[in-house]
Design a protein around this motif. Structure first.
Motif, short mmCIF file in Angstrom:
data_model
loop_
_atom_site.label_atom_id
_atom_site.label_comp_id
_atom_site.label_asym_id
_atom_site.label_seq_id
_atom_site.Cartn_x
_atom_site.Cartn_y
_atom_site.Cartn_z
N MET A 82 -8.45 7.24 -8.09
CA MET A 82 -8.18 6.55 -6.82
C MET A 82 -7.07 7.24 -6.04
O MET A 82 -7.08 7.27 -4.83
CB MET A 82 -7.84 5.09 -7.08
CG MET A 82 -9.01 4.30 -7.66
SD MET A 82 -8.72 2.53 -7.70
CE MET A 82 -7.34 2.40 -8.78
N GLY A 83 -6.06 7.77 -6.76
CA GLY A 83 -5.05 8.58 -6.11
C GLY A 83 -4.01 7.81 -5.32
O GLY A 83 -3.79 6.61 -5.50
N LEU A 84 -3.39 8.53 -4.40
CA LEU A 84 -2.24 8.03 -3.63
C LEU A 84 -2.59 7.92 -2.15
O LEU A 84 -3.24 8.80 -1.59
CB LEU A 84 -1.07 9.01 -3.81
CG LEU A 84 0.19 8.76 -2.98
CD1 LEU A 84 0.96 7.55 -3.52
CD2 LEU A 84 1.08 9.99 -2.97
N GLN A 85 -2.13 6.83 -1.53
CA GLN A 85 -2.24 6.67 -0.08
C GLN A 85 -0.84 6.39 0.48
O GLN A 85 -0.16 5.49 0.00
CB GLN A 85 -3.16 5.50 0.28
CG GLN A 85 -4.59 5.65 -0.24
CD GLN A 85 -5.40 4.39 0.02
OE1 GLN A 85 -5.47 3.89 1.14
NE2 GLN A 85 -6.01 3.86 -1.04
N VAL A 86 -0.45 7.17 1.48
CA VAL A 86 0.88 7.02 2.08
C VAL A 86 0.73 6.96 3.59
O VAL A 86 0.09 7.83 4.19
CB VAL A 86 1.81 8.20 1.69
CG1 VAL A 86 3.16 8.07 2.41
CG2 VAL A 86 2.01 8.27 0.19
N ASN A 87 1.30 5.94 4.19
CA ASN A 87 1.34 5.83 5.66
C ASN A 87 2.65 5.11 5.99
O ASN A 87 2.72 3.89 5.98
CB ASN A 87 0.14 5.05 6.18
CG ASN A 87 0.10 5.00 7.70
OD1 ASN A 87 1.02 5.49 8.37
ND2 ASN A 87 -0.93 4.41 8.26
N ILE A 88 3.70 5.90 6.26
CA ILE A 88 5.04 5.31 6.41
C ILE A 88 5.80 5.92 7.58
O ILE A 88 5.50 7.02 8.04
CB ILE A 88 5.88 5.51 5.12
CG1 ILE A 88 5.94 7.00 4.73
CG2 ILE A 88 5.36 4.66 3.99
CD1 ILE A 88 6.93 7.32 3.63
#
Length: 357
Positions: free
Chosen positions: A1-7
């Motif tokens: 599934m991994g990583l999701q970044v939105n910052i």
């Protein structure tokens, strides 16, 4: 599934604004000092709290400003390899490795985990040594063992080779690549060194001024940089403003020459570039893309010669040049005594084309 970044994170005179996804692979963050690379890692690890956005790791929400979720550092399952390794000088190798383990695990499990990482990273025999008794490469392996012993879901590597000399850096890159082969989670490798990024990573993010400038497979990023910043960060030394003057002809404005292609170029062309080692020396100028060049000055490295060239005869002693040719000393020895101008070909197949957004 991994990583999701939105910052988004606002700092004095600087705003970090990143939005990306990473699979279970090694993702490279390539950028100049102060571009936001390390700050992004700190936000993922929970060391720094973003102002807004989301961070999701394998479906688990680590941070969500809207829903007021901010998982503590120790519960994020993040392994962090710091730039200077951050080993505790008063702790032995085994004590450093075990530092991040939860106090709740049994003594037997703690010992087993530490022993396994000592064997995995070939640190056996060094268990009772202190950091000052270790080489730079050994210190790095201790720091990596400490990051991996907590069974992280993601591994963050913040410029781990910056303190190493050139010889040790090359061997440690190969060592780290082997060490990471057994890690099944996501890894993010931060560097300002393009060769490190290319050797270790499959996908690369170019970050500049706190924002993502380019993202893609490493060969695409290096062979066809989509932006001016990406071209510079991947080592292109020869860049010129450009404009299309015919369907297949571009004028390199800064170089004062015209380059002909065997296909129609985009109307939106804004800049072109060619890597210094792709320039070709010719015996004649029959090719339409061969130009008369005068040597302004040269600079030697251990095995190569950098030749600074101008497309018109230089005036006086000014060190004003148009283009850089990076060649072997052997090739330079063959042409350095030839009468000027030299005939230099710009291979249109090697020209980087950067379009306006």
């Amino acid at each position: 599934m991994g990583l999701q970044v939105n910052i988004i994170k606002k700092l004095p005179g600087f705003e970090l604004r990143v939005d990306f996804k990473a699979d279970n692979d090694i993702l490279g963050f390539l950028g100049a000092s102060g571009s936001g690379k390390s700050m992004t890692l700190s936000c993922i690890a929970g060391i720094v709290t973003p102002d807004s956005g989301k961070i999701i790791l394998n479906g688990r929400v680590l941070f969500d400003s809207e829903n007021k979720i901010n998982i503590p550092v120790r519960e994020r399952k993040v392994g962090f390899l710091f730039q200077n390794y951050a080993l505790f000088p008063n702790m032995t190798v085994e004590q450093n490795i075990g530092f991040g383990l939860l106090k709740s695990i049994s003594k037997v499990e703690r010992i087993d985990k530490i022993k396994k990482k000592i064997l995995d990273l070939q640190l056996n025999g060094m268990e009772k040594r202190y950091p000052y008794q270790l080489s730079g490469g050994q210190q790095q392996r201790v720091a990596l063992a400490r990051a991996l012993v907590v069974d992280p879901e993601i591994l963050l590597l913040d410029e781990p080779f910056s303190a190493l000399d050139e010889h040790l850096r090359n061997s440690m890159i190969l060592q780290l690549k082997d060490d990471l082969m057994g890690f099944k989670g996501t890894s993010i490798f931060v560097t300002h060194n393009m060769e490190e990024a290319y050797q270790l990573c499959n996908n690369i993010i170019i970050i500049a001024g706190g924002s993502i400038d380019a993202i893609g497979f490493k060969d695409a990023i290096f062979n066809s940089p989509p932006t001016l910043c990406a071209a510079k960060l991947t080592g292109c030394k020869n860049i010129s403003k450009a404009k299309k003057i015919e369907s297949n002809i571009i004028e390199a404005i800064d170089w004062g020459c015209k380059i002909t292609f065997n296909y129609e170029v985009e109307d939106s062309i804004a800049d072109i570039g060619i890597r210094a080692h792709y320039l070709e020396i010719m015996v004649d100028d029959e090719d339409v893309n061969t130009f008369n060049c005068w040597v302004v000055f040269t600079s030697e490295t251990l095995f190569r010669t950098k030749v600074y060239l101008k497309f018109s005869e230089p005036i006086g002693d000014e060190k004003d040049f148009d283009i850089l040719w990076d060649t072997s000393k052997e090739e330079w020895d063959l042409v350095k005594d030839k009468p000027l101008p030299l005939k230099i070909r710009i291979n249109p197949e090697k020209v980087i084309q950067i379009n306006r957004n």
